[in-house]
Design a protein around this motif. Structure first.
Motif, PDB file in Angstrom:
ATOM      1  N   VAL A 339     -45.520 -14.869  21.759  1.00  0.00           N
ATOM      2  CA  VAL A 339     -44.351 -15.302  20.878  1.00  0.00           C
ATOM      3  C   VAL A 339     -43.184 -15.122  21.563  1.00  0.00           C
ATOM      4  O   VAL A 339     -42.026 -15.853  21.442  1.00  0.00           O
ATOM      5  CB  VAL A 339     -44.433 -14.493  19.645  1.00  0.00           C
ATOM      6  CG1 VAL A 339     -45.741 -14.527  18.643  1.00  0.00           C
ATOM      7  CG2 VAL A 339     -44.208 -12.724  19.893  1.00  0.00           C
ATOM      8  N   GLU A 340     -43.185 -14.252  22.696  1.00  0.00           N
ATOM      9  CA  GLU A 340     -41.923 -14.270  23.539  1.00  0.00           C
ATOM     10  C   GLU A 340     -41.389 -15.203  24.016  1.00  0.00           C
ATOM     11  O   GLU A 340     -40.238 -15.863  23.994  1.00  0.00           O
ATOM     12  CB  GLU A 340     -42.128 -12.898  24.543  1.00  0.00           C
ATOM     13  CG  GLU A 340     -40.844 -12.466  25.081  1.00  0.00           C
ATOM     14  CD  GLU A 340     -40.180 -13.379  26.237  1.00  0.00           C
ATOM     15  OE1 GLU A 340     -38.979 -13.574  26.435  1.00  0.00           O
ATOM     16  OE2 GLU A 340     -41.255 -13.960  27.021  1.00  0.00           O
ATOM     17  N   PRO A 341     -42.294 -15.973  24.831  1.00  0.00           N
ATOM     18  CA  PRO A 341     -41.766 -17.252  25.447  1.00  0.00           C
ATOM     19  C   PRO A 341     -41.153 -18.383  24.407  1.00  0.00           C
ATOM     20  O   PRO A 341     -40.467 -19.268  24.548  1.00  0.00           O
ATOM     21  CB  PRO A 341     -42.793 -17.885  26.396  1.00  0.00           C
ATOM     22  CG  PRO A 341     -44.093 -17.099  25.898  1.00  0.00           C
ATOM     23  CD  PRO A 341     -43.450 -15.849  25.349  1.00  0.00           C
ATOM     24  N   VAL A 342     -42.024 -18.463  23.452  1.00  0.00           N
ATOM     25  CA  VAL A 342     -41.712 -19.503  22.341  1.00  0.00           C
ATOM     26  C   VAL A 342     -40.292 -18.921  21.547  1.00  0.00           C
ATOM     27  O   VAL A 342     -39.673 -19.997  21.516  1.00  0.00           O
ATOM     28  CB  VAL A 342     -42.685 -19.315  21.201  1.00  0.00           C
ATOM     29  CG1 VAL A 342     -42.487 -20.095  19.822  1.00  0.00           C
ATOM     30  CG2 VAL A 342     -44.232 -19.749  21.696  1.00  0.00           C
ATOM     31  N   ALA A 343     -40.144 -17.710  21.516  1.00  0.00           N
ATOM     32  CA  ALA A 343     -38.688 -17.408  21.017  1.00  0.00           C
ATOM     33  C   ALA A 343     -37.619 -17.651  21.964  1.00  0.00           C
ATOM     34  O   ALA A 343     -36.641 -18.073  21.648  1.00  0.00           O
ATOM     35  CB  ALA A 343     -38.672 -15.914  20.473  1.00  0.00           C
ATOM     36  N   ARG A 344     -37.818 -17.596  23.110  1.00  0.00           N
ATOM     37  CA  ARG A 344     -37.080 -17.859  24.146  1.00  0.00           C
ATOM     38  C   ARG A 344     -36.827 -19.296  24.347  1.00  0.00           C
ATOM     39  O   ARG A 344     -35.291 -19.782  24.489  1.00  0.00           O
ATOM     40  CB  ARG A 344     -37.529 -17.257  25.684  1.00  0.00           C
ATOM     41  CG  ARG A 344     -36.605 -17.391  26.642  1.00  0.00           C
ATOM     42  CD  ARG A 344     -36.750 -16.223  27.957  1.00  0.00           C
ATOM     43  NE  ARG A 344     -38.087 -16.122  28.226  1.00  0.00           N
ATOM     44  CZ  ARG A 344     -39.000 -16.678  28.952  1.00  0.00           C
ATOM     45  NH1 ARG A 344     -38.433 -17.713  29.691  1.00  0.00           N
ATOM     46  NH2 ARG A 344     -40.261 -16.304  28.942  1.00  0.00           N
ATOM     47  N   LEU A 360     -49.570 -21.006  26.043  1.00  0.00           N
ATOM     48  CA  LEU A 360     -50.846 -21.211  25.878  1.00  0.00           C
ATOM     49  C   LEU A 360     -50.874 -22.450  24.770  1.00  0.00           C
ATOM     50  O   LEU A 360     -50.672 -22.316  23.688  1.00  0.00           O
ATOM     51  CB  LEU A 360     -51.722 -20.098  25.314  1.00  0.00           C
ATOM     52  CG  LEU A 360     -52.963 -20.101  25.365  1.00  0.00           C
ATOM     53  CD1 LEU A 360     -53.735 -20.648  26.461  1.00  0.00           C
ATOM     54  CD2 LEU A 360     -53.720 -18.971  24.743  1.00  0.00           C
ATOM     55  N   ASN A 361     -51.537 -23.621  25.064  1.00  0.00           N
ATOM     56  CA  ASN A 361     -51.729 -24.700  24.223  1.00  0.00           C
ATOM     57  C   ASN A 361     -53.396 -24.814  24.174  1.00  0.00           C
ATOM     58  O   ASN A 361     -54.039 -24.296  24.979  1.00  0.00           O
ATOM     59  CB  ASN A 361     -51.090 -25.848  24.736  1.00  0.00           C
ATOM     60  CG  ASN A 361     -49.592 -25.875  24.627  1.00  0.00           C
ATOM     61  OD1 ASN A 361     -48.840 -26.805  25.348  1.00  0.00           O
ATOM     62  ND2 ASN A 361     -49.006 -25.032  23.898  1.00  0.00           N
ATOM     63  N   ARG A 362     -53.610 -25.859  23.208  1.00  0.00           N
ATOM     64  CA  ARG A 362     -54.879 -26.148  22.895  1.00  0.00           C
ATOM     65  C   ARG A 362     -55.024 -27.635  23.069  1.00  0.00           C
ATOM     66  O   ARG A 362     -54.295 -28.406  22.328  1.00  0.00           O
ATOM     67  CB  ARG A 362     -55.251 -25.747  21.522  1.00  0.00           C
ATOM     68  CG  ARG A 362     -56.993 -25.923  21.129  1.00  0.00           C
ATOM     69  CD  ARG A 362     -57.460 -25.472  19.725  1.00  0.00           C
ATOM     70  NE  ARG A 362     -56.768 -24.290  19.328  1.00  0.00           N
ATOM     71  CZ  ARG A 362     -57.394 -22.821  19.839  1.00  0.00           C
ATOM     72  NH1 ARG A 362     -58.445 -23.025  20.522  1.00  0.00           N
ATOM     73  NH2 ARG A 362     -57.065 -21.713  19.514  1.00  0.00           N
ATOM     74  N   ARG A 363     -56.324 -27.974  23.549  1.00  0.00           N
ATOM     75  CA  ARG A 363     -56.458 -29.556  23.704  1.00  0.00           C
ATOM     76  C   ARG A 363     -57.143 -30.013  22.712  1.00  0.00           C
ATOM     77  O   ARG A 363     -57.605 -29.323  21.583  1.00  0.00           O
ATOM     78  CB  ARG A 363     -57.127 -29.971  25.057  1.00  0.00           C
ATOM     79  CG  ARG A 363     -56.676 -29.851  26.356  1.00  0.00           C
ATOM     80  CD  ARG A 363     -57.272 -29.981  27.601  1.00  0.00           C
ATOM     81  NE  ARG A 363     -56.545 -29.992  28.791  1.00  0.00           N
ATOM     82  CZ  ARG A 363     -56.328 -29.101  29.525  1.00  0.00           C
ATOM     83  NH1 ARG A 363     -57.284 -27.978  29.425  1.00  0.00           N
ATOM     84  NH2 ARG A 363     -55.814 -29.018  30.644  1.00  0.00           N
ATOM     85  N   ALA A 364     -57.494 -31.432  22.580  1.00  0.00           N
ATOM     86  CA  ALA A 364     -57.970 -31.892  21.325  1.00  0.00           C
ATOM     87  C   ALA A 364     -59.321 -31.328  21.124  1.00  0.00           C
ATOM     88  O   ALA A 364     -59.952 -31.525  20.126  1.00  0.00           O
ATOM     89  CB  ALA A 364     -57.891 -33.656  21.503  1.00  0.00           C
ATOM     90  N   ASP A 365     -60.248 -31.260  22.544  1.00  0.00           N
ATOM     91  CA  ASP A 365     -61.375 -30.682  22.196  1.00  0.00           C
ATOM     92  C   ASP A 365     -61.614 -29.210  22.132  1.00  0.00           C
ATOM     93  O   ASP A 365     -62.862 -28.694  22.332  1.00  0.00           O
ATOM     94  CB  ASP A 365     -62.324 -31.065  23.628  1.00  0.00           C
ATOM     95  CG  ASP A 365     -61.667 -30.622  24.982  1.00  0.00           C
ATOM     96  OD1 ASP A 365     -60.670 -29.704  24.820  1.00  0.00           O
ATOM     97  OD2 ASP A 365     -62.027 -30.849  26.073  1.00  0.00           O
ATOM     98  N   GLY A 366     -60.620 -28.559  21.893  1.00  0.00           N
ATOM     99  CA  GLY A 366     -60.584 -27.105  21.595  1.00  0.00           C
ATOM    100  C   GLY A 366     -60.242 -26.287  22.840  1.00  0.00           C
ATOM    101  O   GLY A 366     -60.186 -25.068  22.576  1.00  0.00           O
ATOM    102  N   ARG A 367     -60.512 -26.724  23.999  1.00  0.00           N
ATOM    103  CA  ARG A 367     -60.171 -25.833  25.194  1.00  0.00           C
ATOM    104  C   ARG A 367     -58.621 -25.577  25.308  1.00  0.00           C
ATOM    105  O   ARG A 367     -57.653 -26.320  25.097  1.00  0.00           O
ATOM    106  CB  ARG A 367     -60.625 -26.690  26.530  1.00  0.00           C
ATOM    107  CG  ARG A 367     -62.207 -26.844  26.587  1.00  0.00           C
ATOM    108  CD  ARG A 367     -62.499 -27.654  27.890  1.00  0.00           C
ATOM    109  NE  ARG A 367     -61.720 -28.888  27.882  1.00  0.00           N
ATOM    110  CZ  ARG A 367     -61.374 -29.299  28.890  1.00  0.00           C
ATOM    111  NH1 ARG A 367     -61.292 -28.633  29.990  1.00  0.00           N
ATOM    112  NH2 ARG A 367     -60.640 -30.611  29.096  1.00  0.00           N
TER     113      ARG A 367
END
Length: 534
Positions: A339-344, A360-367
């Motif tokens: 949450v810290e980089p998101v808030a920044r 941290l992101n999620r791809r369409a296949d869940g990875r």
């Protein structure tokens, strides 16, 4: 006249002194009229609304009246005053011959009732309206003359007027286009469409727009060949001229009916627009094909949705353009996203500033994958932030390596600490033995072999610690330092670029200040300044 209408200037060019005096006295007594007696020699100066003449005055000054009318496009009404003792007014007018053609109205004198005033007021209004219309036409002519687009006036498809821009566009001499068919100025392949646009304008008021090209000194046919009405030496000259300057100019033609059987053709030069479109297409291709993810978000939208995503970003996310556009990219985050980089990032965007974070992101296949995101504001002419430009790179391997390095560092430090604790323990024991040997009450039964064994343990533990230290050093050299870019001598690069620019530029004073030591830039900064380096 009405309260807000100016007084009507009435010029009296009446040879009969008695009639002239009666008219002047009568008009002096009426509001809204300013009678003026014209000089005998040169009575006309165009500064009048209505001119009253008798037969003798008209015969004497018909040429002068025609001359003053020729100097102005405004209507200058002339009224023939026929005294009662002169006979029938129509017969008097007919007897004047050509001079009578300058007469706009007849007035029997003396006129009964208010008929004179009404007729004079009506003629004065017509003159003023004519003057206003002439002024409007003059303004329109100036507007057409200085319009940045080419303007042609055509009658039945033939050019009757071309403004200076049109002449310059076609490389023609002033008035050199008059009398030419407008269709002859475009390639044969477009002539039917252009002719139809002119005909449509004549029928419905407007035709086009039609995109075509205006040929300069030589037209080109549909196959690119030369098509010119001239032959022989003239055609050769035309071809030679075409080699020296563009043979044609792309334009958008719109035809508008302006009345009186004439059609005005507006030809807008498309060269700048085509160049701008080509540049935009190049930029779009460069962004689409970049090896770094690129997005544009609409900052004016409450949810700041994506309006552009390039192919690399689609590959990174595993989503199509339809699945990405119109949505805020926050939907790519996961429950485990820090949450810290998101808030920044949110604070920077709210402040209209740049930001660099790893999410941290999620791809369409869940990875999941780690997204190194750089965002920069895009402002309009007023400095207001309208969009945000984003650059995304998959740094999952780097993050994973950093995490492993952290674990390895912790393990190494733990093992070294344990080995050194052993070293310290054996060292304390050796010091105790040596102190006993050196003391006065030394125990003659000291186990020297045990001391030697302790020393061997110390050597072994120290060697293990050194080996671990060397392993850590080699790992950093092979894994961490090898991944860093080699230093770049920025001073040499800048000086070389400046030298190349100045070689092809006119003499001028210039200078540069460069660092004396080589420097390197992280890949993320290189991507921001030059996408091709990514």
């Amino acid at each position: 006249m009405t309260d807000d209408a100016p007084d009507a200037a009435v010029l009296l060019v009446v040879d009969d002194a008695a009639v002239r005096a009666e008219l002047r006295e009568r008009l002096d007594g009426e509001d809204g009229f300013v009678p003026r007696v014209g000089p005998a020699a040169a009575p006309f100066d165009a500064d009048f609304d209505v001119c009253l003449l008798d037969a003798a005055g008209l015969r004497a000054h018909a040429d002068a009246l025609a001359a003053v009318r020729a100097t102005t496009r405004a209507y200058l009404p002339a009224v023939l005053v026929v005294p009662a003792d002169a006979g029938d007014p129509e017969e008097t007018l007919a007897a004047l011959g050509e001079a009578g053609e300058a007469v706009d109205d007849l007035l029997a004198h003396p006129a009964g009732g208010p008929a004179l005033e009404r007729r004079l007021r009506s003629l004065a209004r017509a003159k003023r309206r004519s003057a206003e219309a002439a002024a409007g036409r003059d303004r329109l002519r100036r507007l057409v003359r200085y319009l940045p687009d080419a303007v042609f006036r055509c009658r039945e498809g033939t050019v009757t007027y071309a403004n200076p821009v049109a002449e310059s566009l076609l490389g023609a001499e002033p008035t050199g286009l008059a009398g030419r068919s407008f269709a002859s100025l475009v390639p044969p392949v477009d002539r039917d469409a252009v002719t139809s646009a002119l005909a449509c304008a004549a029928d419905t008021g407007r035709g086009g727009p039609v995109e075509t090209v205006l040929a300069r000194s030589v037209a080109r046919d549909a196959d690119g060949g030369v098509a010119d009405d001239r032959d022989g030496a003239d055609a050769a000259d035309a071809v030679g001229t075409a080699r020296e300057r563009p043979a044609s100019v792309p334009v958008e033609v719109t035809a508008i009916d302006v009345g009186d059987g004439e059609v005005q053709v507006l030809a807008r030069d498309l060269r700048e627009r085509r160049e701008r479109e080509d540049r935009l297409a190049l930029y779009r291709r460069a962004m689409d094909e970049a090896t770094v993810g690129i997005t544009i978000a609409d900052h004016t939208d409450d949810d700041e949705v994506l309006v552009y995503a390039n192919n690399e970003f689609k590959r990174l996310t595993g989503l199509s353009g339809d699945e990405l556009l119109g949505r805020n990219p926050r939907f790519l985050q996961t429950d485990a996203t820090d949450v810290e980089p998101v808030a920044r990032l949110r604070r920077a965007i709210d402040a209209g500033e740049e930001a660099s974070v790893v999410l941290l992101n999620r791809r369409a296949d869940g990875r999941t994958w780690y997204n190194a995101l750089d965002v920069s504001p895009i402002t309009d002419a007023d400095g207001t932030v309208t969009h945000y430009l984003g650059f995304q790179r998959d740094v999952s391997e780097r993050v994973t390596r950093d995490q492993r390095l952290t674990v390895l560092d912790r393990v190494l430090r733990h093992n070294i600490r344990n080995r050194l604790n052993v070293v310290l323990g054996y060292t304390d024991h050796i010091e105790e033995v040596l102190a006993a040997v050196d003391g006065a009450d030394a125990d003659p039964g000291i186990d020297v072999d045990a001391v030697r064994a302790d020393a061997d343990h110390v050597r072994k533990a120290a060697a293990d610690a050194l080996a671990l230290s060397d392993s850590a050093r080699r790992f950093r050299e092979d894994v961490v330092d090898a991944d860093r870019p080699d230093p770049v001598d920025a001073a040499a690069v800048v000086e070389e670029a400046v030298t190349r620019v100045l070689e092809g530029a006119p003499p001028r004073t210039s200078g540069s200040r460069c660092p004396t030591r080589p420097s390197s830039s992280p890949a993320r900064r290189r991507c921001r300044s030059s996408p091709r380096s990514c």
